[in-house]
Motif scaffolding. Structure first.
Motif, PDB file in Angstrom:
ATOM      1  N   LEU A 237       0.826  -1.213   0.000  1.00 55.52           N
ATOM      2  CA  LEU A 237       0.000   0.000   0.000  1.00 55.52           C
ATOM      3  C   LEU A 237       0.856   1.258   0.000  1.00 55.52           C
ATOM      4  N   ARG A 238       1.960   1.241   0.734  1.00 56.83           N
ATOM      5  CA  ARG A 238       2.841   2.414   0.738  1.00 56.83           C
ATOM      6  C   ARG A 238       3.474   2.617  -0.636  1.00 56.83           C
ATOM      7  N   ALA A 239       3.908   1.535  -1.255  1.00 56.30           N
ATOM      8  CA  ALA A 239       4.487   1.648  -2.594  1.00 56.30           C
ATOM      9  C   ALA A 239       3.455   2.162  -3.594  1.00 56.30           C
ATOM     10  N   LYS A 240       2.238   1.657  -3.488  1.00 60.69           N
ATOM     11  CA  LYS A 240       1.175   2.091  -4.386  1.00 60.69           C
ATOM     12  C   LYS A 240       0.883   3.576  -4.194  1.00 60.69           C
ATOM     13  N   ASN A 241       0.908   4.038  -2.964  1.00 62.51           N
ATOM     14  CA  ASN A 241       0.646   5.442  -2.676  1.00 62.51           C
ATOM     15  C   ASN A 241       1.716   6.345  -3.288  1.00 62.51           C
ATOM     16  N   ILE A 242       2.965   5.912  -3.226  1.00 62.33           N
ATOM     17  CA  ILE A 242       4.052   6.704  -3.815  1.00 62.33           C
ATOM     18  C   ILE A 242       3.916   6.746  -5.335  1.00 62.33           C
ATOM     19  N   LEU A 243       3.563   5.612  -5.926  1.00 63.87           N
ATOM     20  CA  LEU A 243       3.398   5.568  -7.379  1.00 63.87           C
ATOM     21  C   LEU A 243       2.275   6.498  -7.836  1.00 63.87           C
ATOM     22  N   GLN A 244       1.209   6.578  -7.065  1.00 61.62           N
ATOM     23  CA  GLN A 244       0.119   7.500  -7.403  1.00 61.62           C
ATOM     24  C   GLN A 244       0.592   8.944  -7.360  1.00 61.62           C
ATOM     25  N   GLY A 245       1.445   9.262  -6.384  1.00 64.86           N
ATOM     26  CA  GLY A 245       1.998  10.610  -6.319  1.00 64.86           C
ATOM     27  C   GLY A 245       2.891  10.921  -7.508  1.00 64.86           C
ATOM     28  N   LEU A 246       3.711   9.932  -7.940  1.00 64.37           N
ATOM     29  CA  LEU A 246       4.560  10.130  -9.104  1.00 64.37           C
ATOM     30  C   LEU A 246       3.726  10.297 -10.369  1.00 64.37           C
ATOM     31  N   ALA A 247       2.607   9.544 -10.438  1.00 62.78           N
ATOM     32  CA  ALA A 247       1.738   9.657 -11.613  1.00 62.78           C
ATOM     33  C   ALA A 247       1.119  11.050 -11.704  1.00 62.78           C
ATOM     34  N   LYS A 248       0.753  11.640 -10.567  1.00 65.04           N
ATOM     35  CA  LYS A 248       0.185  12.992 -10.572  1.00 65.04           C
ATOM     36  C   LYS A 248       1.203  14.018 -11.044  1.00 65.04           C
ATOM     37  N   GLU A 249       2.478  13.730 -10.801  1.00 62.96           N
ATOM     38  CA  GLU A 249       3.538  14.634 -11.229  1.00 62.96           C
ATOM     39  C   GLU A 249       4.061  14.287 -12.623  1.00 62.96           C
ATOM     40  N   ASN A 250       3.417  13.279 -13.274  1.00 65.02           N
ATOM     41  CA  ASN A 250       3.807  12.847 -14.613  1.00 65.02           C
ATOM     42  C   ASN A 250       5.258  12.381 -14.660  1.00 65.02           C
ATOM     43  N   LYS A 251       5.644  11.606 -13.648  1.00 66.83           N
ATOM     44  CA  LYS A 251       7.006  11.084 -13.585  1.00 66.83           C
ATOM     45  C   LYS A 251       6.997   9.557 -13.713  1.00 66.83           C
ATOM     46  N   TYR A 252       7.942   9.043 -14.496  1.00 65.51           N
ATOM     47  CA  TYR A 252       8.198   7.607 -14.629  1.00 65.51           C
ATOM     48  C   TYR A 252       6.917   6.803 -14.886  1.00 65.51           C
ATOM     49  N   PRO A 253       6.233   7.047 -15.988  1.00 65.72           N
ATOM     50  CA  PRO A 253       4.984   6.319 -16.254  1.00 65.72           C
ATOM     51  C   PRO A 253       5.182   4.818 -16.408  1.00 65.72           C
ATOM     52  N   ASN A 254       6.348   4.394 -16.917  1.00 72.08           N
ATOM     53  CA  ASN A 254       6.594   2.959 -17.098  1.00 72.08           C
ATOM     54  C   ASN A 254       6.769   2.228 -15.769  1.00 72.08           C
ATOM     55  N   LEU A 255       7.112   2.974 -14.723  1.00 71.82           N
ATOM     56  CA  LEU A 255       7.347   2.339 -13.431  1.00 71.82           C
ATOM     57  C   LEU A 255       6.063   1.734 -12.874  1.00 71.82           C
TER      58      LEU A 255
END
Length: 453
Positions: A237-255
């Motif tokens: 869940l913590r990893a998923k939460n960080i990925l959602q934050g990166l997606a909002k910033e349009n960073k590392y979409p392939n990750l």
């Protein structure tokens, strides 16, 4: 390996069993010549009416065991044979040959010198794989409990860094996940200690008949299975939460896609625990603990993915580039930096962990974001030397951090304590304090400094 004193035996601990069973290539195992001499002398000293020809014994290795579980089982069978004072030196040499060959086998053919020894080995063998998996799980759970705290700290370092730097993403901080860390991680540490204590007792006990320890150990490892499930779920869940934050910033979409395909999910964790409970109710204790060991491997991968996304979110790729002296070939994958970008703030502990990860991750300088996850999977591989060094680094850092975080006594408190002691000495001799008035007449103050002004 010496049967005369198992306190000096390097293979009576869970860590040693894990190290030997997972080593690649497998190390050469030797038995103390004095132990074999005692076995041979015991065999030659049998009474005339005792059986002189060896007894043929064939033991079956469960086919569902993975290579390290099978090797640990044969290793513990050899150890129990020596520990039990058996006179079967031939059987001990045969087990030694099987281990040194390094190839996995589904059958163990032994020549046992006495029928009594053959019967005892046949009766205690079904529990030996269970004890072997217990030893592997003991080491695994203890190691996961150590590194999970550091990984969780990195996850929330991103949120706290955003707060300090005034980021618009600061609302992503999940207070519930923060509050769950002491409960989940603390319970895992507590359960790991109980598992370690019970496993050590069983490892160093003489061989007994089948079923004497299976039920108790399976019940003990039920708590470990649930603790590992909670740890894996919270980490995911913590990893998923960080990925959602990166997606909002349009960073590392392939990750995000790599995480979905390469990281075990919560459904897999639940499935493993369900299988464990079902097998335990069916009294298939070895299979049930094999399922828990598979669960621990899934949790290890989840933690490595949490470390991956946390590291990337904290600009770990830039840190690797600085250490490697490379900035070319990654500009397309790495977001452009603004020239007037404000220097980001991280705590000392986070900085040390980030530098440690950046130093120990072995990746290709090209296509960094895609390689970081593989680097963390290798770093978190408990079979590698890098993971052992990582665990030691975390332990050293925690110990130094605890001493650094001790509250410092203010100088004013020391001054007040000293004046208190002096005042008490004067009071014992009848002295009285002279109080200086807080307010003074205006004429007194202005008259005193009128000349100077």
């Amino acid at each position: 390996m010496d049967a005369s004193g198992f306190t000096e035996d390097p293979y009576h601990s869970s860590a040693s069993v894990f190290e030997f069973s997972t080593a690649s290539p497998p190390p050469l195992l030797k038995i103390d010549p004095s132990a074999l001499a005692r076995l041979s002398s015991s065999s030659s000293g049998r009474k005339p009416y005792q059986q002189s020809s060896p007894v043929k014994l064939q033991l079956s290795v469960p086919d569902f065991l993975i290579a390290e579980e099978a090797r640990a089982s044969i290793l513990l069978l050899l150890y129990k044979l020596l520990l039990g004072g058996s006179s079967s030196s031939t059987a001990a040499s045969q087990l030694l040959d099987i281990l040194n060959k390094g190839s996995q086998t589904l059958t163990i053919d032994l020549d046992v010198d006495r029928k009594e020894d053959a019967d005892l080995l046949k009766q205690c063998w079904p529990d030996t794989p269970l004890l072997a998996i217990c030893a592997l799980l003991d080491y695994t759970a203890t190691s996961l409990a150590t590194v999970s705290d550091a990984v969780a700290a990195l996850s929330f370092a991103k949120d706290f860094k955003d707060l300090l730097n005034g980021s618009k993403m600061k609302n992503d901080l999940q207070s519930e996940q923060v509050f769950d860390i002491p409960r989940i991680h603390g319970r895992l540490r507590s359960v790991s200690k109980s598992v370690h204590s019970s496993t050590r007792i069983e490892l160093n006990s003489t061989p007994l008949v089948q079923g004497t320890a299976s039920k108790n150990l399976a019940s003990l490892f039920s708590s470990l299975a649930l603790s590992l499930q909670d740890l894996g779920e919270s980490s995911w869940l913590r990893a998923k939460n960080i990925l959602q934050g990166l997606a909002k910033e349009n960073k590392y979409p392939n990750l995000v896609e790599d995480f979905s395909t390469g990281c075990p999910n919560i459904d897999q964790l639940n499935s493993s625990v369900t299988s464990f409970v079902t097998l335990k109710l069916e009294r298939s204790y070895v299979k049930s603990l094999h399922e828990v060991y598979s669960l621990s491997e899934a949790v290890r991968k989840i933690l490595s993915w949490e470390a991956t996304v946390s590291f990337i979110s904290l600009d770990g790729i830039e840190l690797i580039q600085v250490q490697n002296g490379t900035t070319d070939g990654v500009s397309a994958a790495t977001p452009e930096k603004k020239k007037d970008k404000k220097k980001k703030v991280m705590g000392k502990g986070t900085t040390v962990l980030m530098q440690s990860f950046a130093t120990n991750i072995v990746i290709d300088s090209s296509s960094l974001p895609q390689k970081v996850s593989q680097g963390f999977l290798s770093l978190f591989d408990m079979k590698s030397l890098g993971f052992e060094l990582l665990v030691q680094k975390v332990k050293e850092f925690v110990e130094s951090n605890e001493s650094r975080r001790l509250p410092k006594i203010p100088k004013m408190a020391i001054r007040e304590k000293a004046f208190s002691i002096i005042a008490n000495v004067f009071k014992r001799h009848g002295a009285m304090a002279l109080d200086t008035p807080v307010f003074e007449p205006r004429e007194t103050l202005t008259g005193r400094f009128e000349v100077d002004l």
